[in-house]
Design an enzyme around this catalytic site. Structure first.
Site, PDB file in Angstrom:
ATOM      1  N   ASN A  73      -7.725   2.590  -5.253  1.00  0.00           N
ATOM      2  CA  ASN A  73      -7.762   0.983  -5.631  1.00  0.00           C
ATOM      3  C   ASN A  73      -6.997   0.883  -6.702  1.00  0.00           C
ATOM      4  O   ASN A  73      -7.209  -0.240  -7.429  1.00  0.00           O
ATOM      5  CB  ASN A  73      -9.310   0.834  -6.007  1.00  0.00           C
ATOM      6  CG  ASN A  73     -10.015   1.242  -4.811  1.00  0.00           C
ATOM      7  OD1 ASN A  73      -9.962   0.520  -3.650  1.00  0.00           O
ATOM      8  ND2 ASN A  73     -11.378   1.667  -5.327  1.00  0.00           N
ATOM      9  N   GLU A 131       0.871  -1.274   0.035  1.00  0.00           N
ATOM     10  CA  GLU A 131      -0.006   0.038  -0.175  1.00  0.00           C
ATOM     11  C   GLU A 131       0.957   1.264  -0.155  1.00  0.00           C
ATOM     12  O   GLU A 131       0.406   2.421  -0.855  1.00  0.00           O
ATOM     13  CB  GLU A 131      -1.045  -0.159   1.227  1.00  0.00           C
ATOM     14  CG  GLU A 131      -1.983  -1.116   1.358  1.00  0.00           C
ATOM     15  CD  GLU A 131      -3.113  -1.083   0.608  1.00  0.00           C
ATOM     16  OE1 GLU A 131      -3.138  -0.114  -0.456  1.00  0.00           O
ATOM     17  OE2 GLU A 131      -4.071  -1.665   0.587  1.00  0.00           O
TER      18      GLU A 131
HETATM   19  P1  NAD Z   1      -4.684  -7.964   9.673  1.00  0.00           P
HETATM   20  O1  NAD Z   1      -5.457  -7.165  10.443  1.00  0.00           O
HETATM   21  O2  NAD Z   1      -4.997  -9.316   9.267  1.00  0.00           O
HETATM   22  O3  NAD Z   1      -3.296  -8.157  10.545  1.00  0.00           O
HETATM   23  C1  NAD Z   1      -2.393  -8.946   9.947  1.00  0.00           C
HETATM   24  C2  NAD Z   1      -2.064 -10.118  11.289  1.00  0.00           C
HETATM   25  O4  NAD Z   1      -1.168  -9.361  11.970  1.00  0.00           O
HETATM   26  C3  NAD Z   1      -3.068 -10.602  11.760  1.00  0.00           C
HETATM   27  O5  NAD Z   1      -2.703 -11.739  12.119  1.00  0.00           O
HETATM   28  C4  NAD Z   1      -2.944  -9.766  13.083  1.00  0.00           C
HETATM   29  O6  NAD Z   1      -3.340 -10.583  14.382  1.00  0.00           O
HETATM   30  C5  NAD Z   1      -1.402  -9.443  12.986  1.00  0.00           C
HETATM   31  N1  NAD Z   1      -0.705  -8.074  13.918  1.00  0.00           N
HETATM   32  C6  NAD Z   1      -1.392  -6.962  13.747  1.00  0.00           C
HETATM   33  N2  NAD Z   1      -0.538  -6.243  14.287  1.00  0.00           N
HETATM   34  C7  NAD Z   1       0.344  -6.700  14.650  1.00  0.00           C
HETATM   35  C8  NAD Z   1       1.283  -6.514  15.800  1.00  0.00           C
HETATM   36  N3  NAD Z   1       1.647  -4.877  15.903  1.00  0.00           N
HETATM   37  N4  NAD Z   1       2.140  -7.315  16.156  1.00  0.00           N
HETATM   38  C9  NAD Z   1       2.096  -8.656  15.853  1.00  0.00           C
HETATM   39  N5  NAD Z   1       1.144  -9.095  15.078  1.00  0.00           N
HETATM   40  C10 NAD Z   1       0.328  -8.135  14.729  1.00  0.00           C
HETATM   41  O7  NAD Z   1      -4.373  -7.435   7.966  1.00  0.00           O
HETATM   42  P2  NAD Z   1      -3.795  -6.102   7.565  1.00  0.00           P
HETATM   43  O8  NAD Z   1      -3.236  -6.223   6.597  1.00  0.00           O
HETATM   44  O9  NAD Z   1      -3.607  -5.185   8.605  1.00  0.00           O
HETATM   45  O10 NAD Z   1      -5.356  -5.502   7.059  1.00  0.00           O
HETATM   46  C11 NAD Z   1      -6.082  -6.194   5.848  1.00  0.00           C
HETATM   47  C12 NAD Z   1      -7.284  -5.750   5.612  1.00  0.00           C
HETATM   48  O11 NAD Z   1      -7.281  -4.640   5.720  1.00  0.00           O
HETATM   49  C13 NAD Z   1      -7.949  -6.535   4.449  1.00  0.00           C
HETATM   50  O12 NAD Z   1      -9.229  -7.164   4.903  1.00  0.00           O
HETATM   51  C14 NAD Z   1      -8.134  -5.361   3.732  1.00  0.00           C
HETATM   52  O13 NAD Z   1      -9.404  -5.580   2.815  1.00  0.00           O
HETATM   53  C15 NAD Z   1      -8.343  -4.062   4.525  1.00  0.00           C
HETATM   54  N6  NAD Z   1      -8.136  -2.966   4.138  1.00  0.00           N
HETATM   55  C16 NAD Z   1      -8.949  -1.843   4.250  1.00  0.00           C
HETATM   56  C17 NAD Z   1      -8.924  -0.477   3.713  1.00  0.00           C
HETATM   57  C18 NAD Z   1      -9.922   0.448   4.110  1.00  0.00           C
HETATM   58  O14 NAD Z   1      -9.797   1.643   3.473  1.00  0.00           O
HETATM   59  N7  NAD Z   1     -10.768   0.272   4.893  1.00  0.00           N
HETATM   60  C19 NAD Z   1      -7.664  -0.322   3.029  1.00  0.00           C
HETATM   61  C20 NAD Z   1      -6.839  -1.377   2.761  1.00  0.00           C
HETATM   62  C21 NAD Z   1      -7.112  -2.459   3.428  1.00  0.00           C
HETATM   63  N1  GLY Z   2      -8.224   1.554   0.496  1.00  0.00           N
HETATM   64  C1  GLY Z   2      -9.323   2.466  -0.636  1.00  0.00           C
HETATM   65  C2  GLY Z   2      -9.956   3.581   0.109  1.00  0.00           C
HETATM   66  O1  GLY Z   2      -9.776   3.774   1.189  1.00  0.00           O
HETATM   67  O2  GLY Z   2     -10.568   4.020  -0.795  1.00  0.00           O
END
Ligand code: NAD
Ligand code: GLY
Length: 366
Positions: free
Chosen positions: A245, A185
């Protein structure tokens, strides 16, 4: 500490970026005038590491917190988890003025934000993102929601948090694979908005991979600034916000066809961005040198850039992409680059070209 403001009129809020911020969570919540009762929603991994300090700081500031822990991982972003959270909020007697703290990565942030948006028709919520991906992207901008079997983020809302605290100390415990996934990202912001950031990433990638505090602070803050600027101009994705996106149409499709089990979100969109760069070279004039730089940076970040799909998997991918939120009148629309730092959206691309970009000839970078 660095501060970025998200300007959305009455729904404006502050993003704080720096070390030691978790310890101030209670004080910061008190400053934004929230009710007394609150629930921290976290996952099993993050809960083990930082639920106690988060809980304690809230108590010290005079709040009455409770804790909800969901399983770690993408599968927790489901309507079933939403239901579990609602039941627990009811047990904890949350009221209209109560608030939710989303403590974790993007999964917890999206889930807890959706629960906050809908329980009692809307509770205030605070984002405390603990992954790189969540700090630079998902905690900012108010997209909240959950997945369906059919596709990613198909149920959701635009619902802004009241405050975002990016405590860079939480990066210390983040597993390497998760950290690299967050870089997908980060690189995206360089491609879609800021050629100087992209060049900085090319130069400072080794320091970033070592999680050097200064580099991390500057890069996370720049990404948050970019996201804040985009969201302030187009909160509900009428147009410009679609640029965030880049690489996600294919990325989300890959996540869906592998049942959210094979690729982390950041890995899927790394492949998606490399494919989108190839499509851009073929259709929107992205110079081949820029396409190569994009490919090289994802490779150096240790991210996947290619996926081998058999014909059945490819058919499933195309079907999954048809559920993408950017589909218009049944036609897929892509976000593509004209050069690094300059992006266009709403681009029609033929299926043949997508097939070629997914499966490039050996002479082109894959
Ligand atoms: P996640 O929330 O699954 O976290 C990743 C892993 O790291 C998990 O196993 C978690 O328990 C662990 N973890 C988190 N923080 C930690 C820390 N400080 N130390 C140790 N372990 C830790 O994944 P992610 O990559 O953070 O998020 C992915 C999600 O975000 C997807 O569902 C994606 O669609 C979403 N997303 C949303 C937006 C939005 O604008 N809302 C933008 C991008 C991604
Ligand atoms: N991650 C895409 C959005 O926030 O629009």
């Amino acid at each position: 500490m660095r501060i970025v403001n998200v300007s959305l009129g009455q729904r404006s809020y502050t993003i704080k970026i720096g070390g030691g911020l978790l310890a101030q969570l209670g004080r910061d919540c008190a400053r934004v005038n929230l009710g007394n009762r609150c629930v921290i929603i976290t996952d099993t991994n993050v809960g083990r590491l930082v639920a106690k300090p988060a809980f304690d700081t809230l108590v010290r500031a005079g709040f009455s917190p409770s804790l909800i822990v969901v399983p770690a991982g993408e599968t927790a972003k489901s309507l079933q988890s939403v239901q579990t959270c609602y039941n627990q909020l009811a047990e904890h007697r949350l009221e209209r003025k109560s608030f939710i703290v989303a403590l974790g990565g993007g999964v917890v942030g999206d889930l807890a934000g959706f629960v906050a948006a809908t329980y009692l028709r809307g509770l205030a919520f605070v984002q405390v993102p603990t992954t790189l991906l969540a700090q630079v992207d998902s905690s900012v901008g108010g997209k909240v929601g959950v997945n369906l079997k059919a596709g990613k983020n198909l149920v959701g809302a635009f619902y802004q948090p009241r405050l975002v605290l990016c405590d860079l100390d939480t990066m210390r415990t983040l597993p390497e694979r998760e950290f690299r996934a967050g870089l997908a990202e980060v690189i995206k912001y360089g491609i879609i908005y800021d050629a100087r950031l992209f060049a900085r990433l090319e130069r400072d990638l080794p320091k970033l991979l070592q999680r050097d505090a200064g580099t991390l602070a500057a890069v996370v803050a720049r990404c948050c600034e970019i996201k804040a600027e985009v969201v302030a101009q187009d909160e509900t994705e009428g147009g410009l916000r679609a640029i965030l996106n880049f690489g996600h149409t294919i990325g989300h499709g890959l996540e869906a066809i592998s049942h959210y089990g094979r690729f982390l979100h950041g890995e899927a969109i790394s492949i998606g961005q490399v494919v989108a760069a190839r499509l851009s070279a073929a259709t929107t004039g992205l110079p081949s040198r820029d396409a190569e730089r994009i490919y090289n940076l994802f490779t150096r970040a240790g991210l996947p850039t290619h996926v081998k799909l058999n014909p059945a998997q490819r058919r499933r991918l195309f079907a999954a992409m048809q559920l993408d939120k950017k589909v218009s009148n049944g036609e897929l629309r892509f976000v593509l680059a004209e050069r690094i730092g300059k992006i266009v959206w709403g681009q029609k691309v033929s299926s043949g070209l997508i097939e070629q970009a997914l499966n490039p000839q050996p002479s082109t970078p894959d």
